[in-house]
Write an enzyme that holds these catalytic residues in place. Structure first.
Site, PDB file in Angstrom:
ATOM      1  N   PRO A  60      -2.160   3.903   3.369  1.00  0.00           N
ATOM      2  CA  PRO A  60      -2.202   2.968   2.238  1.00  0.00           C
ATOM      3  C   PRO A  60      -2.689   3.560   0.906  1.00  0.00           C
ATOM      4  O   PRO A  60      -3.773   3.241   0.428  1.00  0.00           O
ATOM      5  CB  PRO A  60      -3.146   1.875   2.742  1.00  0.00           C
ATOM      6  CG  PRO A  60      -4.074   2.599   3.656  1.00  0.00           C
ATOM      7  CD  PRO A  60      -3.238   3.656   4.324  1.00  0.00           C
ATOM      8  N   CYS A  61      -1.852   4.355   0.299  1.00  0.00           N
ATOM      9  CA  CYS A  61      -2.189   4.925  -1.011  1.00  0.00           C
ATOM     10  C   CYS A  61      -2.327   3.848  -2.071  1.00  0.00           C
ATOM     11  O   CYS A  61      -2.972   4.066  -3.101  1.00  0.00           O
ATOM     12  CB  CYS A  61      -1.173   5.987  -1.422  1.00  0.00           C
ATOM     13  SG  CYS A  61       0.538   5.430  -1.401  1.00  0.00           S
TER      14      CYS A  61
END
Length: 165
Positions: A135-136
Site C-alpha cells: 500500500p504505497c
C-alpha cells in the site's frame, strides 16, 4: 508458466490484477491496460499474460476489502522482486502499514530502518508494482499532502478516505 490477469470494477476505478502461477500478485494498478502493468514486473518474473474471468482468491479478497473489510488485503500474497535489498525490505515494511494509519515518507524511512534514506523510501513507493496490495498510497509527504501516485492522486485520496472511515 504464464501470468493471468483480471480487471475488476471498484469504487476507486477499474483495478487490473496480474498473478503468477502460485496466485501471488505480481502487478496491480488502477487501469484497464495490461501494457501499463507488465513493464512494472521484474524481468525475471515477467511472462506472457492471459486474461481470465477470475484470478482466484485474490479477487475475492479484493472484493472483501472494497465491501468493508479493510484488513482483507493483508492476506493477499505478493511476488515482488528488485535488484536492491533496501527496496525489497521497504516493500515488506510497507505491507505492515495499517489501513487508516498513513505515514510520512520520513516515518516510512524510519520504519524501514534507514531514517536518512527518505528519497530511497519515496523511490520504493514510486517503483511499487503491486499498488493496493503493497500500500504505497498510505505514504504521504511530511506536510500531510498526497505526493504522487502512479494511478492518480484522486485514486490515492479515495483510498485514504475510504480507509479512514
Amino acid at each position: 508458466m504464464m501470468l493471468k490477469y483480471q480487471t475488476i470494477e471498484t469504487p476507486a476505478g477499474p483495478l487490473t490484477i496480474v498473478v503468477g502461477e502460485t496466485g501471488a500478485v505480481r502487478a496491480a494498478g488502477f487501469t484497464t491496460e495490461i501494457d501499463e502493468l507488465l513493464p512494472l514486473i521484474h524481468p525475471r518474473l515477467r511472462e506472457q499474460a492471459t486474461p481470465v474471468d477470475d484470478v482466484g482468491p485474490v479477487a475475492a479478497q479484493t472484493r472483501s476489502y472494497f465491501d468493508g473489510d479493510r484488513a482483507a488485503l493483508g492476506a493477499v500474497p505478493v511476488e515482488q522482486r528488485t535488484d536492491g535489498s533496501f527496496m525489497a525490505h521497504a516493500w515488506q515494511v510497507m505491507r505492515e502499514i495499517k489501513p487508516g494509519h498513513p505515514v510520512t515518507y520520513t516515518q516510512f524511512a524510519e520504519l524501514a530502518g534507514r531514517p536518512a534514506a527518505v528519497r530511497a523510501a519515496a523511490t520504493a513507493c514510486a517503483r511499487n508494482p503491486v499498488a493496493l496490495y503493497t500500500p504505497c498510497h498510505r505514504v504521504l509527504r511530511l506536510d500531510g499532502s498526497l505526493g504522487g501516485y502512479r494511478w492518480g492522486t484522486p485514486v490515492k485520496q479515495w483510498l485514504l478516505d475510504y480507509e479512514a472511515e
